[in-house]
Design a protein around this motif. Structure first.
Motif, PDB file in Angstrom:
ATOM      1  N   GLY A  57      35.342 -35.352  64.571  1.00 42.17           N
ATOM      2  CA  GLY A  57      36.510 -35.446  65.431  1.00 42.17           C
ATOM      3  C   GLY A  57      36.482 -34.534  66.633  1.00 42.17           C
ATOM      4  N   GLN A  58      35.394 -33.803  66.852  1.00 36.12           N
ATOM      5  CA  GLN A  58      35.292 -32.991  68.058  1.00 36.12           C
ATOM      6  C   GLN A  58      35.151 -33.867  69.296  1.00 36.12           C
ATOM      7  OE1 GLN A  58      32.485 -29.697  67.922  1.00 36.12           O
ATOM      8  NE2 GLN A  58      32.428 -29.831  65.698  1.00 36.12           N
ATOM      9  N   LEU A  59      34.561 -35.038  69.093  1.00 37.10           N
ATOM     10  CA  LEU A  59      34.294 -35.979  70.170  1.00 37.10           C
ATOM     11  C   LEU A  59      34.709 -37.364  69.692  1.00 37.10           C
ATOM     12  CD1 LEU A  59      32.784 -36.195  72.981  1.00 37.10           C
ATOM     13  CD2 LEU A  59      30.744 -36.763  71.654  1.00 37.10           C
ATOM     14  N   VAL A  60      35.366 -38.129  70.548  1.00 42.51           N
ATOM     15  CA  VAL A  60      35.750 -39.495  70.203  1.00 42.51           C
ATOM     16  C   VAL A  60      34.711 -40.438  70.809  1.00 42.51           C
ATOM     17  CG1 VAL A  60      37.494 -41.296  70.415  1.00 42.51           C
ATOM     18  CG2 VAL A  60      38.191 -38.912  70.129  1.00 42.51           C
ATOM     19  N   VAL A  73      40.013 -41.424  62.004  1.00 46.85           N
ATOM     20  CA  VAL A  73      39.855 -40.256  62.871  1.00 46.85           C
ATOM     21  C   VAL A  73      39.817 -40.673  64.341  1.00 46.85           C
ATOM     22  CG1 VAL A  73      38.372 -38.272  63.396  1.00 46.85           C
ATOM     23  CG2 VAL A  73      38.633 -39.047  61.024  1.00 46.85           C
ATOM     24  N   HIS A  74      39.231 -41.832  64.619  1.00 55.49           N
ATOM     25  CA  HIS A  74      39.033 -42.265  66.003  1.00 55.49           C
ATOM     26  C   HIS A  74      40.332 -42.617  66.713  1.00 55.49           C
ATOM     27  CE1 HIS A  74      38.920 -45.693  63.305  1.00 55.49           C
ATOM     28  NE2 HIS A  74      39.265 -46.480  64.300  1.00 55.49           N
ATOM     29  N   THR A  75      41.430 -42.836  65.982  1.00 57.87           N
ATOM     30  CA  THR A  75      42.709 -43.138  66.626  1.00 57.87           C
ATOM     31  C   THR A  75      43.685 -41.963  66.569  1.00 57.87           C
ATOM     32  OG1 THR A  75      43.656 -44.079  64.594  1.00 57.87           O
ATOM     33  CG2 THR A  75      42.477 -45.590  66.078  1.00 57.87           C
ATOM     34  N   MET A  76      43.267 -40.847  65.988  1.00 54.88           N
ATOM     35  CA  MET A  76      44.142 -39.678  65.908  1.00 54.88           C
ATOM     36  C   MET A  76      44.323 -39.054  67.289  1.00 54.88           C
ATOM     37  SD  MET A  76      42.835 -37.675  62.489  1.00 54.88           S
ATOM     38  CE  MET A  76      43.003 -38.379  60.857  1.00 54.88           C
ATOM     39  N   SER A  77      45.466 -38.394  67.474  1.00 56.92           N
ATOM     40  CA  SER A  77      45.704 -37.633  68.696  1.00 56.92           C
ATOM     41  C   SER A  77      44.880 -36.342  68.649  1.00 56.92           C
ATOM     42  CB  SER A  77      47.185 -37.284  68.820  1.00 56.92           C
ATOM     43  OG  SER A  77      47.569 -36.389  67.781  1.00 56.92           O
ATOM     44  N   PRO A  78      44.637 -35.700  69.794  1.00 59.22           N
ATOM     45  CA  PRO A  78      43.901 -34.430  69.774  1.00 59.22           C
ATOM     46  C   PRO A  78      44.497 -33.388  68.829  1.00 59.22           C
ATOM     47  CG  PRO A  78      43.995 -35.266  72.012  1.00 59.22           C
ATOM     48  CD  PRO A  78      44.869 -36.171  71.183  1.00 59.22           C
ATOM     49  N   PRO A  79      45.827 -33.190  68.793  1.00 62.11           N
ATOM     50  CA  PRO A  79      46.364 -32.215  67.822  1.00 62.11           C
ATOM     51  C   PRO A  79      46.101 -32.613  66.367  1.00 62.11           C
ATOM     52  CG  PRO A  79      47.976 -32.645  69.542  1.00 62.11           C
ATOM     53  CD  PRO A  79      46.893 -33.660  69.707  1.00 62.11           C
ATOM     54  N   ARG A  81      43.493 -34.349  65.260  1.00 67.54           N
ATOM     55  CA  ARG A  81      42.081 -34.091  64.974  1.00 67.54           C
ATOM     56  C   ARG A  81      41.825 -32.594  64.822  1.00 67.54           C
ATOM     57  NH1 ARG A  81      41.325 -37.491  69.300  1.00 67.54           N
ATOM     58  NH2 ARG A  81      40.252 -35.849  70.465  1.00 67.54           N
ATOM     59  N   GLU A  82      42.483 -31.787  65.635  1.00 66.97           N
ATOM     60  CA  GLU A  82      42.328 -30.340  65.537  1.00 66.97           C
ATOM     61  C   GLU A  82      42.827 -29.836  64.185  1.00 66.97           C
ATOM     62  OE1 GLU A  82      41.663 -26.396  65.951  1.00 66.97           O
ATOM     63  OE2 GLU A  82      40.874 -28.021  67.208  1.00 66.97           O
ATOM     64  N   ARG A  83      43.954 -30.351  63.724  1.00 68.05           N
ATOM     65  CA  ARG A  83      44.481 -29.953  62.422  1.00 68.05           C
ATOM     66  C   ARG A  83      43.540 -30.384  61.305  1.00 68.05           C
ATOM     67  NH1 ARG A  83      49.108 -31.536  63.276  1.00 68.05           N
ATOM     68  NH2 ARG A  83      49.065 -33.622  62.345  1.00 68.05           N
ATOM     69  N   LEU A  84      42.969 -31.582  61.423  1.00 70.40           N
ATOM     70  CA  LEU A  84      42.021 -32.057  60.421  1.00 70.40           C
ATOM     71  C   LEU A  84      40.809 -31.137  60.348  1.00 70.40           C
ATOM     72  CD1 LEU A  84      41.131 -34.348  58.451  1.00 70.40           C
ATOM     73  CD2 LEU A  84      40.068 -35.451  60.435  1.00 70.40           C
ATOM     74  N   ARG A  85      40.278 -30.758  61.512  1.00 69.84           N
ATOM     75  CA  ARG A  85      39.106 -29.867  61.515  1.00 69.84           C
ATOM     76  C   ARG A  85      39.460 -28.505  60.937  1.00 69.84           C
ATOM     77  NH1 ARG A  85      38.593 -32.091  66.726  1.00 69.84           N
ATOM     78  NH2 ARG A  85      39.274 -30.139  67.700  1.00 69.84           N
ATOM     79  N   ARG A  86      40.622 -28.014  61.251  1.00 72.46           N
ATOM     80  CA  ARG A  86      41.014 -26.680  60.783  1.00 72.46           C
ATOM     81  C   ARG A  86      41.277 -26.659  59.284  1.00 72.46           C
ATOM     82  NH1 ARG A  86      44.957 -26.165  63.949  1.00 72.46           N
ATOM     83  NH2 ARG A  86      46.650 -26.713  62.510  1.00 72.46           N
TER      84      ARG A  86
END
Length: 245
Positions: A57-60, A73-79, A81-86
């Motif tokens: 999710g760092q890059l779409v 993951v590809h349709t998630m908003s940037p926030p 995706r950031e929460r998912l990574r964190r």
């Protein structure tokens, strides 16, 4: 959109991505089962890092789908995706990237402390992982006092301390000597298996890939069935390859 198979914790379909007009991924699809260690193998410049960045999710990707536990993951908003990574993912780079002002255990505990975990709890978790990675005796040393292999072990502990569901490792032992490389990778894979952490590992080293449960190979941004690297010039990324699609 088509939902991923039930037995895959991570699933990607027909990923396409280009950098400045140069194709990096050309229709790559794959699935990763829970608890599996999957190696993404291939020569430098074949698209491994781009693939890991899309999967995490760092890059779409410009085209294609990425699913994690049935979430797109590809349709998630940037926030999102950031929460998912964190909260669910871990990441290891080729270079440790430690904070020089912090000692070893503080570097390892940093993701927990950034989440608001009490310092005592975060320290205990960090020390436990440092011991498992055979670097507990260096807990109070600063990064400048550590060997390169030791610094990379700290980076691995930092990635594992949050107990991620999925760990992405991008050439995690590339700067190490061969003996250190094998030892660090064995420690990483053993730690992941003991805690059922799913790992996607990018490497151009066949010996490293051999430690995984399964390997997929990329060449020029495409997934291929086999690739034979002969006389690879790692400094310039030149390779002689035979492949079957």
């Amino acid at each position: 959109m088509v939902a991923p198979p039930d037995n895959d914790v991570l699933w990607a379909r027909a990923l396409h991505h280009s950098h400045n007009g140069s194709p990096a991924l050309q229709g790559v699809s794959l699935g990763v089962r829970e608890g599996e260690i999957l190696a993404v193998n291939g020569p430098r410049g074949c698209g491994k890092t781009t693939l890991l960045r899309c999967l995490s999710g760092q890059l779409v990707a410009q085209r294609g789908e990425v699913w994690f536990n049935s979430a797109p993951v590809h349709t998630m908003s940037p926030p999102q995706r950031e929460r998912l990574r964190r909260e669910r993912f871990g990441w290891i780079d080729p270079e440790p990237g430690l904070v020089p002002e912090l000692n070893t255990w503080e570097n390892a505990a940093l993701p927990l402390m950034l989440r608001g975990t009490p310092r005592r709890v975060a320290k205990a978790a960090a020390l436990e992982w440092l011991e498992r990675l055979d670097i507990g005796e260096c807990a109070r040393k600063r990064p400048h006092a550590l060997l390169q292999a030791q610094r990379q072990r700290v980076a691995i502990a930092r990635a594992l301390v949050t107990m991620p569901a999925l760990l992405f490792a991008d050439e995690p032992t590339a700067p190490l000597h061969r003996a250190d490389r094998a030892q660090v990778l064995r420690t990483l894979t053993a730690a992941a298996r003991s805690h059922r952490i799913t790992v996607v590992l990018a490497t151009h080293d066949a010996d490293v890939a051999a430690l995984a449960d399964r390997t997929v190979t990329l060449l020029d941004g495409r997934r291929v069935n086999s690739v034979q690297l002969d006389g690879l010039d790692e400094a310039e990324g030149r390779d002689a390859c035979s492949l079957s699609v």
